[in-house]
Design a protein around this motif. Structure first.
Motif, PDB file in Angstrom:
ATOM      1  N   TYR A  82       0.812  -1.222   0.000  1.00  0.00           N
ATOM      2  CA  TYR A  82       0.000   0.000   0.000  1.00  0.00           C
ATOM      3  C   TYR A  82       0.845   1.272   0.000  1.00  0.00           C
ATOM      4  CZ  TYR A  82      -3.285   3.501   1.775  1.00  0.00           C
ATOM      5  OH  TYR A  82      -4.042   4.621   1.947  1.00  0.00           O
ATOM      6  N   VAL A 127      -5.829  -5.541  -3.877  1.00  0.00           N
ATOM      7  CA  VAL A 127      -5.320  -4.191  -3.686  1.00  0.00           C
ATOM      8  C   VAL A 127      -4.448  -3.822  -4.878  1.00  0.00           C
ATOM      9  CG1 VAL A 127      -3.805  -2.791  -2.269  1.00  0.00           C
ATOM     10  CG2 VAL A 127      -5.296  -4.437  -1.194  1.00  0.00           C
ATOM     11  N   PHE A 176      -8.160   0.356  -2.764  1.00  0.00           N
ATOM     12  CA  PHE A 176      -8.164  -1.068  -2.441  1.00  0.00           C
ATOM     13  C   PHE A 176      -9.195  -1.733  -3.346  1.00  0.00           C
ATOM     14  CE2 PHE A 176      -6.043   0.641   1.102  1.00  0.00           C
ATOM     15  CZ  PHE A 176      -5.275  -0.386   1.628  1.00  0.00           C
ATOM     16  N   CYS A 180      -0.940   2.180  -4.518  1.00  0.00           N
ATOM     17  CA  CYS A 180      -1.192   3.605  -4.476  1.00  0.00           C
ATOM     18  C   CYS A 180      -0.165   4.342  -5.300  1.00  0.00           C
ATOM     19  CB  CYS A 180      -1.178   4.071  -3.033  1.00  0.00           C
ATOM     20  SG  CYS A 180       0.082   5.161  -2.522  1.00  0.00           S
TER      21      CYS A 180
END
Length: 459
Positions: A377, A447, A458, A450
């Motif tokens: 992430y 996911v 997500f 980013c």
């Protein structure tokens, strides 16, 4: 195979990793980082395995070991919070090598203590070194991996922690009767020192990190080691697709609309680690009190970690196909059911081993998935901090879990009641994952990560 070339005067590191196949280099990196986590898992669980022998030799109450378990975990908490941030400032390599050296020396000192207060102090110090190993090892492997294999490889090396904990059970069950409980710490101290020497010689630094920090010449040096055939000239600009963050790494976890996911990740890790460390630290002692021999009680604890190893490998496979939220929700719901019945089946060893194995599959195997989720992430500039703080905040739960267990045992709770209580954090973890999935709008897909300075998604 064709020799990789920079496009014009620009070489993008991420594109290089996507196009270059360097199996020898990646194997070396996975082995070094995986071994770091093997010894991390071995040493983190060592106290739980030697606990019955220490209680017998020192003639102290079982509840006296609660602070000992928690001291190590509190040290790991501070190490994860502080040293993971340091790694995002000075690099993964020096922090990882220094931590392995530090906790190896601390483990070698442990057999010489003779009192509970001294043991508490030394386990705390050892935990400081242990705390930042997983965040940095996962960050380093993730940053050298193509995006399509990043989660798989981070999950793979995370398996080293549970593998080390499981091996620790088998090794301890053999070494303690033969050589005494102190031999476990001697082994747990010597191996890290040997590994640290190998890391000094061969462990690379993250290329993305070096470029973002402006250390271009060091990046060129490591690029040459990564691929000696790479055609790169002094005028070639080496770039990455991310932007550097000049702010405090912890504050960056709440910027670019990351705050909700950051808080949910912390809460999931907190709940799961309450459960994981309650089971890891107290299960052998509780099973010995249920009438099993010390060797059998340790073997039951090993079943928990063995389930975790299998769970880590299979959950990674499931996550690639169904996504983090769906897989973690199912895993923690199953965990709540099986943890809750451990006390009920404790009288029947075959059923006990099966139930504990499945509980380990879901609880112990679920934690690397949470860590991989954090690593996938967050961007490079805060990746070590993101994983470290998720683990660090979670380890507040790991400190609380053994203490709560010790107090409930001191209150003479039955085995059935103990494990009913332990099922509650697993249920909370499942509900938090559900919230995460609802926020993402889809429990079905993976996911996607980013892009810096945009809203993470997500899917």
């Amino acid at each position: 195979m064709p020799v990789p070339k920079a496009k014009g005067n620009v070489l993008e590191v991420e594109q290089l990793f996507e196009s270059s196949q360097r199996p020898g280099f990646h194997f070396m990196l996975l082995m070094l980082c995986g071994l770091c986590l093997v010894i991390d898992g071995f040493d983190a669980q060592a106290m739980g395995y030697v606990a019955p022998s220490v209680l017998g030799e020192w003639n102290v109450a079982k509840s006296a070991l609660g602070p000992v378990f928690s001291a190590s975990l509190f040290g790991m908490l501070l190490g994860a919070l502080g040293l993971s941030v340091l790694a995002d400032k000075i690099g993964r390599r020096p922090v990882l090598i220094g931590s392995v050296l530090f906790f190896g020396i601390s483990m070698l000192a442990t057999p010489f203590v003779t009192t509970i207060p001294a043991l508490i102090a030394l386990r705390f110090v050892t935990g400081l070194g242990l705390g930042c190993i997983m965040p940095n090892a996962m960050a380093l492997v993730g940053e050298f991996s193509p995006r399509s294999h990043r989660v798989k490889r981070m999950m793979l090396i995370s398996c080293g922690f549970t593998l080390g904990a499981a091996l620790g059970g088998f090794i301890s069950a053999w070494m303690i009767p033969a050589f005494g409980w102190r031999s476990v710490f001697y082994l747990g101290g010597v191996v890290p020192l040997v590994l640290a020497a190998a890391m000094i010689a061969t462990l690379p630094e993250s290329l993305q990190f070096l470029i973002l920090k402006g250390r271009t010449e060091r990046a060129r040096s490591w690029l040459a080691r990564f691929d000696p055939n790479l055609q790169i000239h002094t005028e070639t600009r080496i770039v990455v697709q991310e932007k550097n963050s000049d702010g405090a790494p912890v504050a960056e976890l709440f910027r670019a609309r990351r705050a909700p996911v950051t808080l949910i990740l912390w809460a999931i890790s907190f709940m799961n680690l309450i459960n994981l460390y309650f089971l890891s630290n107290w299960l052998p002692t509780v099973m010995r009190d249920a009438g099993y021999s010390t060797g059998t009680a340790v073997f039951v604890g090993t079943a928990l970690q063995t389930g975790g190893v299998v769970g880590t490998l299979l959950l990674g496979w499931f996550i690639e196909r169904f996504g983090f939220p769906r897989v973690l929700f199912a895993s923690f719901m199953i965990a709540a059911a099986f943890v809750g019945i451990i006390g009920t089946v404790a009288h029947a060893l075959p059923w006990l081993l099966i139930v504990v194995f499945i509980a380990g599959f879901c609880v112990v195997g679920g934690q690397p998935a949470i860590n991989a989720l954090a690593g996938h992430y967050y961007p490079t500039s805060v990746r070590s901090t993101g994983i470290g703080w998720s683990l660090g905040i979670g380890r507040i739960g790991s400190v609380i879990g053994p203490l709560i267990g010790g107090q409930l045992i001191a209150l003479n709770w039955t085995n059935a009641s103990l494990f009913h209580a332990a099922a509650v954090p697993a249920l909370c973890s499942a509900l938090l994952v559900l919230v995460l999935g609802m926020r993402s709008g889809n429990l079905q897909r993976e996911v996607s990560g980013c892009v810096p300075d945009t809203q993470p998604r997500f899917h």
